[in-house]
Design a protein around this motif. Structure first.
Motif, PDB file in Angstrom:
ATOM      1  N   GLY B 131     -61.873  19.998 -24.927  1.00  0.00           N
ATOM      2  CA  GLY B 131     -62.031  20.895 -25.995  1.00  0.00           C
ATOM      3  C   GLY B 131     -60.841  20.746 -26.636  1.00  0.00           C
ATOM      4  O   GLY B 131     -59.749  20.359 -26.206  1.00  0.00           O
ATOM      5  N   VAL B 132     -60.796  21.597 -27.796  1.00  0.00           N
ATOM      6  CA  VAL B 132     -59.445  21.515 -28.835  1.00  0.00           C
ATOM      7  C   VAL B 132     -58.802  22.948 -28.453  1.00  0.00           C
ATOM      8  O   VAL B 132     -59.593  23.967 -28.625  1.00  0.00           O
ATOM      9  CB  VAL B 132     -59.704  21.211 -30.007  1.00  0.00           C
ATOM     10  N   GLY B 133     -57.459  22.986 -28.310  1.00  0.00           N
ATOM     11  CA  GLY B 133     -56.873  24.211 -28.354  1.00  0.00           C
ATOM     12  C   GLY B 133     -55.781  24.128 -29.182  1.00  0.00           C
ATOM     13  O   GLY B 133     -55.488  23.156 -29.800  1.00  0.00           O
ATOM     14  N   LEU B 134     -55.049  25.368 -29.087  1.00  0.00           N
ATOM     15  CA  LEU B 134     -53.682  25.395 -30.150  1.00  0.00           C
ATOM     16  C   LEU B 134     -52.469  25.808 -29.002  1.00  0.00           C
ATOM     17  O   LEU B 134     -52.420  26.560 -28.455  1.00  0.00           O
ATOM     18  CB  LEU B 134     -53.890  26.450 -31.223  1.00  0.00           C
ATOM     19  N   LEU B 135     -51.538  24.786 -29.248  1.00  0.00           N
ATOM     20  CA  LEU B 135     -50.207  24.943 -28.416  1.00  0.00           C
ATOM     21  C   LEU B 135     -49.079  25.419 -29.687  1.00  0.00           C
ATOM     22  O   LEU B 135     -49.041  25.118 -30.609  1.00  0.00           O
ATOM     23  CB  LEU B 135     -49.779  23.688 -28.078  1.00  0.00           C
ATOM     24  N   LEU B 136     -48.758  26.730 -29.052  1.00  0.00           N
ATOM     25  CA  LEU B 136     -47.484  27.525 -29.784  1.00  0.00           C
ATOM     26  C   LEU B 136     -46.173  27.561 -29.241  1.00  0.00           C
ATOM     27  O   LEU B 136     -46.295  27.129 -27.999  1.00  0.00           O
ATOM     28  CB  LEU B 136     -48.098  29.007 -29.851  1.00  0.00           C
ATOM     29  N   LYS B 137     -45.442  27.825 -30.039  1.00  0.00           N
ATOM     30  CA  LYS B 137     -43.898  27.774 -29.356  1.00  0.00           C
ATOM     31  C   LYS B 137     -43.808  29.085 -28.943  1.00  0.00           C
ATOM     32  O   LYS B 137     -44.373  30.213 -29.340  1.00  0.00           O
ATOM     33  CB  LYS B 137     -42.940  27.682 -30.533  1.00  0.00           C
ATOM     34  N   LYS B 138     -43.207  29.411 -27.707  1.00  0.00           N
ATOM     35  CA  LYS B 138     -43.119  30.541 -27.081  1.00  0.00           C
ATOM     36  C   LYS B 138     -41.754  31.529 -27.985  1.00  0.00           C
ATOM     37  O   LYS B 138     -40.929  30.826 -28.226  1.00  0.00           O
ATOM     38  CB  LYS B 138     -42.746  30.127 -25.673  1.00  0.00           C
ATOM     39  N   GLY B 139     -42.355  32.592 -28.195  1.00  0.00           N
ATOM     40  CA  GLY B 139     -41.492  33.501 -28.905  1.00  0.00           C
ATOM     41  C   GLY B 139     -41.441  33.001 -30.438  1.00  0.00           C
ATOM     42  O   GLY B 139     -40.575  33.072 -31.186  1.00  0.00           O
ATOM     43  N   GLY B 140     -42.377  32.273 -30.774  1.00  0.00           N
ATOM     44  CA  GLY B 140     -42.563  31.753 -32.492  1.00  0.00           C
ATOM     45  C   GLY B 140     -43.072  32.615 -33.255  1.00  0.00           C
ATOM     46  O   GLY B 140     -43.249  34.009 -33.057  1.00  0.00           O
ATOM     47  N   LYS B 141     -43.314  32.275 -34.447  1.00  0.00           N
ATOM     48  CA  LYS B 141     -43.947  33.143 -35.632  1.00  0.00           C
ATOM     49  C   LYS B 141     -45.132  33.718 -35.438  1.00  0.00           C
ATOM     50  O   LYS B 141     -45.414  34.925 -35.724  1.00  0.00           O
ATOM     51  CB  LYS B 141     -43.981  32.455 -36.925  1.00  0.00           C
ATOM     52  N   TYR B 142     -45.923  33.040 -34.756  1.00  0.00           N
ATOM     53  CA  TYR B 142     -47.581  33.527 -34.591  1.00  0.00           C
ATOM     54  C   TYR B 142     -47.433  33.624 -32.832  1.00  0.00           C
ATOM     55  O   TYR B 142     -47.225  32.687 -32.246  1.00  0.00           O
ATOM     56  CB  TYR B 142     -48.456  32.509 -34.924  1.00  0.00           C
ATOM     57  N   LYS B 143     -48.210  34.507 -32.659  1.00  0.00           N
ATOM     58  CA  LYS B 143     -48.397  34.896 -31.011  1.00  0.00           C
ATOM     59  C   LYS B 143     -49.556  34.643 -30.443  1.00  0.00           C
ATOM     60  O   LYS B 143     -49.616  33.794 -29.514  1.00  0.00           O
ATOM     61  CB  LYS B 143     -48.281  36.301 -30.801  1.00  0.00           C
ATOM     62  N   ASP B 144     -50.601  34.476 -31.081  1.00  0.00           N
ATOM     63  CA  ASP B 144     -51.802  33.796 -30.844  1.00  0.00           C
ATOM     64  C   ASP B 144     -52.961  33.534 -31.909  1.00  0.00           C
ATOM     65  O   ASP B 144     -52.598  33.446 -32.904  1.00  0.00           O
ATOM     66  CB  ASP B 144     -52.572  35.153 -29.840  1.00  0.00           C
ATOM     67  N   TYR B 145     -54.202  33.014 -31.442  1.00  0.00           N
ATOM     68  CA  TYR B 145     -55.111  32.528 -32.393  1.00  0.00           C
ATOM     69  C   TYR B 145     -55.317  33.576 -33.340  1.00  0.00           C
ATOM     70  O   TYR B 145     -55.185  33.255 -34.756  1.00  0.00           O
ATOM     71  CB  TYR B 145     -56.323  32.221 -31.593  1.00  0.00           C
ATOM     72  N   ALA B 146     -55.456  34.870 -33.277  1.00  0.00           N
ATOM     73  CA  ALA B 146     -55.724  36.005 -34.230  1.00  0.00           C
ATOM     74  C   ALA B 146     -54.712  35.868 -35.324  1.00  0.00           C
ATOM     75  O   ALA B 146     -54.933  35.711 -36.487  1.00  0.00           O
ATOM     76  CB  ALA B 146     -55.762  37.352 -33.685  1.00  0.00           C
ATOM     77  N   ALA B 147     -53.357  35.766 -34.847  1.00  0.00           N
ATOM     78  CA  ALA B 147     -52.283  35.803 -35.992  1.00  0.00           C
ATOM     79  C   ALA B 147     -52.289  34.537 -36.767  1.00  0.00           C
ATOM     80  O   ALA B 147     -52.112  34.565 -37.891  1.00  0.00           O
ATOM     81  CB  ALA B 147     -51.001  35.768 -34.977  1.00  0.00           C
ATOM     82  N   LEU B 148     -52.590  33.420 -36.005  1.00  0.00           N
ATOM     83  CA  LEU B 148     -52.712  32.084 -37.151  1.00  0.00           C
ATOM     84  C   LEU B 148     -53.851  32.461 -38.120  1.00  0.00           C
ATOM     85  O   LEU B 148     -53.816  32.123 -39.137  1.00  0.00           O
ATOM     86  CB  LEU B 148     -53.188  31.125 -35.959  1.00  0.00           C
ATOM     87  N   LEU B 149     -55.046  32.931 -37.556  1.00  0.00           N
ATOM     88  CA  LEU B 149     -56.305  33.123 -38.323  1.00  0.00           C
ATOM     89  C   LEU B 149     -55.922  33.983 -39.489  1.00  0.00           C
ATOM     90  O   LEU B 149     -55.994  33.621 -40.931  1.00  0.00           O
ATOM     91  CB  LEU B 149     -57.264  33.689 -37.738  1.00  0.00           C
ATOM     92  N   LYS B 150     -54.991  35.047 -39.140  1.00  0.00           N
ATOM     93  CA  LYS B 150     -54.838  36.084 -40.373  1.00  0.00           C
ATOM     94  C   LYS B 150     -53.820  35.377 -41.288  1.00  0.00           C
ATOM     95  O   LYS B 150     -53.503  35.499 -42.571  1.00  0.00           O
ATOM     96  CB  LYS B 150     -53.967  37.140 -39.550  1.00  0.00           C
ATOM     97  N   ALA B 151     -52.941  34.486 -41.070  1.00  0.00           N
ATOM     98  CA  ALA B 151     -51.897  33.671 -41.817  1.00  0.00           C
ATOM     99  C   ALA B 151     -52.487  32.959 -43.024  1.00  0.00           C
ATOM    100  O   ALA B 151     -51.972  32.606 -43.800  1.00  0.00           O
ATOM    101  CB  ALA B 151     -50.914  32.926 -40.845  1.00  0.00           C
ATOM    102  N   GLY B 152     -53.757  32.596 -42.701  1.00  0.00           N
ATOM    103  CA  GLY B 152     -54.414  31.581 -43.634  1.00  0.00           C
ATOM    104  C   GLY B 152     -53.911  30.287 -43.873  1.00  0.00           C
ATOM    105  O   GLY B 152     -53.350  29.490 -42.804  1.00  0.00           O
ATOM    106  N   SER B 153     -53.657  29.883 -45.407  1.00  0.00           N
ATOM    107  CA  SER B 153     -53.036  28.686 -45.592  1.00  0.00           C
ATOM    108  C   SER B 153     -51.450  28.490 -45.166  1.00  0.00           C
ATOM    109  O   SER B 153     -50.968  27.561 -45.255  1.00  0.00           O
ATOM    110  CB  SER B 153     -53.356  28.202 -46.909  1.00  0.00           C
TER     111      SER B 153
END
Lengths: 218, 281
Positions: B131-153
């Motif tokens: 399956g596809v997932g999203l890898l984030l930088k720890k302590g980065g701008k976005y914490k989780d999936y919801a934050a990325l979704l909210k950020a839009g483009s």
């Protein structure tokens, strides 16, 4: 996973060395073959009759207009369709050689045509034939003139050799990608790749300058 | 002068004819990939070398991973020796061209089965579900999936270059900006360098990375797009395809299950239940 850059470098030193060797082998083969081929094409470009001049002109113009990557992919994939199956290494060297030859041909033509007409006439006047004029008057001057551009092309070929990683030749770039694939020290190992390429390019350039000085007419 | 030109042209035409004839005759001499491989004495496999845990070089410079184990099981089925194998390094986008132009016998390189690709190559039985997932930088701008979704483009997502790559990302983050890279290492490098806010990658790879560097990376906690991984062969040789399928089936549910389960444990950290006995489904 990663145990620090220097440790990872030490573990990978043989891989990197083999990558450097492959890079140099591909580049220098291509420069050598490309230069020889380029001289032949360049002579046709300068002294050929209508037919051969036209062919040589079409060859140089077409090849110089195609990006190296496209040449590489063409020799690797497209030739297979007509059952000429080159290995990745052969396809890489062939495409870089051909790219190099078109540039050398154009340089040589420029160099030879830049020899003042008066000198050719003078050579004729003292009784030199075409070949004698070519070898003793035109060529020595042309070679001196094209040396800096030729050095430049050689560096260009070394840089172009990074692209053969696309078809699976394990040269410096691909070795670095493999190492990074294991330890994810992306910046460190790409920086190392940059440093190695710089050292190779810089050495070629310095050697070129040295030879230029050696053969310069004082 | 004219005569010489005619001579040159005749020579060119003759050599062209000669090459055509020899290449045509050699092309039709062979009969069947399976026989070719057996008489050649080694299997030629196209795969990559920079994507753990599927195919990568270990510290000793040896090619290892799940794809490599699968390829070895096929070589073992052919020759009784898993080392009678030649690996051809290829970028992901060379998988289909290398098959179509006969550079390799089979490609085992975490290849997602799609109907579009199945028009160009023949897929084997799948050996992994991803399956596809999203890898984030720890302590980065976005914490989780919801934050990325909210950020839009504003959210920049790096992903491995692919025809369907943009669709993959937009299925989870409809407005996100997609950055495509040619190598898997580069999509993580983009996250490291801050060029991308998250890397869309296989859940197995993300799990591997987070397990390897828990201080550096985090999982967004969201997965989507189930997909099957298969090896692929050139179309038109059912005998060869059947042979590979049979090897893979026996790997996953037959006599070679133990070896397959050992690989699965090694690369994904998951212990498989042995297949049940009795009715074969």
């Amino acid at each position: 996973m990663s145990t620090g850059f220097f440790n990872e470098f030490w573990i990978s030193k043989m891989m990197i060395w083999r990558g450097i060797y492959t890079c140099l082998f591909v580049s220098f083969s291509a420069i050598l073959i490309g230069t020889l081929l380029g001289i032949v094409v360049g002579l046709f470009l300068t002294y050929g009759n209508f037919f051969t001049k036209f062919l040589a002109r079409a060859y140089t113009d077409i090849i110089r207009g195609i990006p190296i990557l496209v040449l590489i992919l063409t020799f690797y994939f497209v030739l297979s369709v007509i059952h000429i199956n080159l290995s990745a290494m052969q396809a890489g060297i062939t495409s870089l050689s051909i790219f190099c030859s078109a540039h050398v041909a154009e340089m040589l033509r420029g160099g030879l045509q830049n020899v003042p007409k008066g000198q050719i006439e003078a050579a004729k006047a003292v009784g030199l034939g075409f070949l004698q004029t070519f070898f003793f008057v035109s060529l020595p001057q042309a070679l001196r003139q094209i040396l800096p551009t030729w050095t430049n092309t050689a560096v260009e070929i070394v840089k172009g050799s990074t692209l053969v990683s696309m078809i699976g030749v394990v040269e410096i770039t691909l070795v670095m990608q493999q190492i990074i694939g294991r330890n994810f020290l992306t910046m460190q190992f790409y920086a190392l790749a940059g440093l190695i390429y710089f050292l190779i390019g810089f050495s070629i350039e310095r050697t070129g300058k040295f030879v230029e000085k050696k053969v310069a007419i004082k | 002068m004219k005569k010489r030109h005619l001579y040159t042209m005749a020579l060119a035409v003759a050599s062209l004819l000669a090459t055509t004839i020899t290449s045509v005759s050699s092309a039709h001499a062979a009969s069947g990939t399976l026989q070719d491989i057996l008489s050649r004495g080694k299997l030629i496999v196209g795969t990559g070398s920079g994507n753990p845990p599927f195919h990568f070089l270990d510290a000793s410079g040896k090619l290892v991973g799940m794809d490599i184990d699968i390829a070895k099981s096929i070589a073992k089925g052919l020759f009784g020796d898993e080392n009678k194998i030649e690996f051809v390094q290829q970028a992901s986008d060379a998988r289909i061209p290398n098959l179509v132009t006969d550079k390799i016998d089979i490609t085992c390189q975490f290849m997602t089965v799609t109907a579009l690709r199945a028009q160009q190559v023949a897929f084997t039985t799948p050996y992994y579900r991803e399956g596809v997932g999203l890898l984030l930088k720890k302590g980065g701008k976005y914490k989780d999936y919801a934050a990325l979704l909210k950020a839009g483009s504003k959210a920049k997502i790096s992903i491995l270059q692919n025809v369907t790559a943009a669709d993959y990302v937009h299925a989870a983050l409809p407005k996100a900006t997609v950055l495509q890279f040619a190598e898997t290492a580069l999509i993580y490098a983009a996250v490291d360098a801050g060029r991308a806010d998250a890397a869309a990658s296989d859940q197995s790879a993300i799990a591997w990375l987070v397990a390897q560097s828990p201080k550096k990376y985090a999982d967004s906690g969201y997965g989507w797009m189930p997909q099957s991984y298969s090896c692929a062969v050139k179309q038109g040789d059912q005998v060869w395809l059947n042979f590979v399928n049979q090897v893979l089936n026996e790997d996953m549910s037959g006599v070679d299950f133990d070896a397959y389960a050992a690989s699965f444990k090694k690369w994904f950290g998951v212990t498989l239940q042995p297949p049940h006995i009795g009715f074969p489904r």
